[in-house]
Scaffold this motif. Structure first.
Motif, PDB file in Angstrom:
ATOM      1  N   CYS A 185      25.730  19.681  15.806  1.00 16.87           N
ATOM      2  CA  CYS A 185      25.412  20.444  14.708  1.00 16.87           C
ATOM      3  C   CYS A 185      26.017  19.725  13.140  1.00 16.87           C
ATOM      4  CB  CYS A 185      26.351  21.760  14.713  1.00 16.87           C
ATOM      5  SG  CYS A 185      28.086  21.820  14.495  1.00 16.87           S
ATOM      6  N   GLY A 186      26.459  18.577  13.408  1.00 18.23           N
ATOM      7  CA  GLY A 186      26.692  17.952  12.230  1.00 18.23           C
ATOM      8  C   GLY A 186      28.191  18.186  11.597  1.00 18.23           C
ATOM      9  N   LYS A 187      28.815  18.849  12.167  1.00 19.20           N
ATOM     10  CA  LYS A 187      30.354  18.969  11.830  1.00 19.20           C
ATOM     11  C   LYS A 187      31.372  18.076  12.375  1.00 19.20           C
ATOM     12  CE  LYS A 187      29.700  23.518  10.209  1.00 19.20           C
ATOM     13  NZ  LYS A 187      29.825  24.053   9.101  1.00 19.20           N
ATOM     14  N   GLU A 188      32.517  18.008  12.049  1.00 18.66           N
ATOM     15  CA  GLU A 188      33.440  17.104  12.481  1.00 18.66           C
ATOM     16  C   GLU A 188      33.877  17.576  13.816  1.00 18.66           C
ATOM     17  OE1 GLU A 188      35.055  14.232  11.515  1.00 18.66           O
ATOM     18  OE2 GLU A 188      33.511  14.600   9.912  1.00 18.66           O
ATOM     19  N   VAL A 189      34.022  16.591  14.993  1.00 16.88           N
ATOM     20  CA  VAL A 189      34.503  16.735  16.365  1.00 16.88           C
ATOM     21  C   VAL A 189      36.253  16.635  16.250  1.00 16.88           C
ATOM     22  CG1 VAL A 189      34.908  15.763  18.510  1.00 16.88           C
ATOM     23  CG2 VAL A 189      32.306  15.832  17.370  1.00 16.88           C
ATOM     24  N   VAL A 190      36.798  17.520  16.473  1.00 17.73           N
ATOM     25  CA  VAL A 190      38.409  17.448  16.600  1.00 17.73           C
ATOM     26  C   VAL A 190      38.918  17.260  17.959  1.00 17.73           C
ATOM     27  CG1 VAL A 190      38.451  18.512  14.268  1.00 17.73           C
ATOM     28  CG2 VAL A 190      38.350  19.945  16.127  1.00 17.73           C
ATOM     29  N   ILE A 191      40.282  16.975  17.927  1.00 15.66           N
ATOM     30  CA  ILE A 191      41.046  17.011  19.330  1.00 15.66           C
ATOM     31  C   ILE A 191      41.510  18.272  19.309  1.00 15.66           C
ATOM     32  CG2 ILE A 191      43.076  16.080  20.424  1.00 15.66           C
ATOM     33  CD1 ILE A 191      42.483  13.422  18.682  1.00 15.66           C
ATOM     34  N   CYS A 207      34.020  20.623  18.892  1.00 17.29           N
ATOM     35  CA  CYS A 207      33.619  20.973  17.319  1.00 17.29           C
ATOM     36  C   CYS A 207      34.264  21.829  16.724  1.00 17.29           C
ATOM     37  CB  CYS A 207      32.086  21.384  17.351  1.00 17.29           C
ATOM     38  SG  CYS A 207      31.378  21.661  15.850  1.00 17.29           S
ATOM     39  N   GLU A 208      34.666  21.329  15.116  1.00 19.60           N
ATOM     40  CA  GLU A 208      35.442  22.421  14.698  1.00 19.60           C
ATOM     41  C   GLU A 208      34.728  23.616  14.213  1.00 19.60           C
ATOM     42  OE1 GLU A 208      35.985  20.581  10.729  1.00 19.60           O
ATOM     43  OE2 GLU A 208      34.000  20.224  10.154  1.00 19.60           O
ATOM     44  N   ALA A 209      33.500  23.795  14.462  1.00 23.18           N
ATOM     45  CA  ALA A 209      32.734  24.987  14.186  1.00 23.18           C
ATOM     46  C   ALA A 209      32.863  26.004  15.330  1.00 23.18           C
ATOM     47  CB  ALA A 209      31.304  24.967  13.863  1.00 23.18           C
ATOM     48  N   ASN A 210      33.758  25.856  16.424  1.00 17.72           N
ATOM     49  CA  ASN A 210      33.841  26.493  17.397  1.00 17.72           C
ATOM     50  C   ASN A 210      34.167  28.045  17.086  1.00 17.72           C
ATOM     51  OD1 ASN A 210      34.598  27.755  20.034  1.00 17.72           O
ATOM     52  ND2 ASN A 210      35.157  25.758  20.998  1.00 17.72           N
ATOM     53  N   PRO A 211      33.663  29.102  17.537  1.00 20.28           N
ATOM     54  CA  PRO A 211      32.700  29.264  18.720  1.00 20.28           C
ATOM     55  C   PRO A 211      31.172  29.122  18.290  1.00 20.28           C
ATOM     56  CG  PRO A 211      33.396  31.416  17.942  1.00 20.28           C
ATOM     57  CD  PRO A 211      34.148  30.336  17.079  1.00 20.28           C
ATOM     58  N   GLU A 212      30.879  29.001  17.175  1.00 18.59           N
ATOM     59  CA  GLU A 212      29.474  29.010  17.003  1.00 18.59           C
ATOM     60  C   GLU A 212      28.590  27.743  17.467  1.00 18.59           C
ATOM     61  OE1 GLU A 212      31.666  29.233  14.106  1.00 18.59           O
ATOM     62  OE2 GLU A 212      31.454  31.226  14.160  1.00 18.59           O
ATOM     63  N   CYS A 213      29.458  26.732  17.463  1.00 17.08           N
ATOM     64  CA  CYS A 213      29.011  25.645  18.074  1.00 17.08           C
ATOM     65  C   CYS A 213      29.802  25.307  19.576  1.00 17.08           C
ATOM     66  CB  CYS A 213      29.003  24.089  17.181  1.00 17.08           C
ATOM     67  SG  CYS A 213      28.720  22.672  18.066  1.00 17.08           S
ATOM     68  N   ASP A 214      29.133  24.866  20.589  1.00 20.30           N
ATOM     69  CA  ASP A 214      29.714  25.000  21.824  1.00 20.30           C
ATOM     70  C   ASP A 214      29.981  23.583  22.417  1.00 20.30           C
ATOM     71  OD1 ASP A 214      27.172  24.401  22.693  1.00 20.30           O
ATOM     72  OD2 ASP A 214      27.147  26.028  24.131  1.00 20.30           O
ATOM     73  N   PHE A 215      29.883  22.667  21.507  1.00 20.01           N
ATOM     74  CA  PHE A 215      30.197  21.204  21.932  1.00 20.01           C
ATOM     75  C   PHE A 215      31.557  20.874  22.475  1.00 20.01           C
ATOM     76  CE2 PHE A 215      31.911  16.801  20.918  1.00 20.01           C
ATOM     77  CZ  PHE A 215      31.004  16.074  21.898  1.00 20.01           C
TER      78      PHE A 215
END
Length: 65
Positions: A1-7, A19-27
């Motif tokens: 989705c283009g947002k940052e990936v976080v631990i 994805c930092e946009a969880n729950p909108e993005c389910d990566f």
């Protein structure tokens, strides 16, 4: 989705990448994702030891870091 990936950590303390946009993005990935895309199929690559592997298991592409 283009947002940052976080631990992140599961309730049991296991580390994963999401994805930092969880729950909108389910990566979600158990291995650390790379910024590189697979040259064979275009999927994202993950770091595993000293190798970069394609996240698409059917592709099977791998290379050294």
């Amino acid at each position: 989705c283009g947002k940052e990936v976080v631990i992140k950590k599961t309730k049991k303390g296991r580390i994963y990448y999401g994805c930092e946009a969880n729950p909108e993005c389910d990566f979600m990935s158990w291995q650390k994702p790379s910024t590189k895309a697979c040259p064979k199929c275009g999927a994202y690559m993950v770091e595993k030891g000293s190798k970069l592997l394609c996240s698409n298991e059917q592709c099977g592409y791998s290379t050294d870091k």
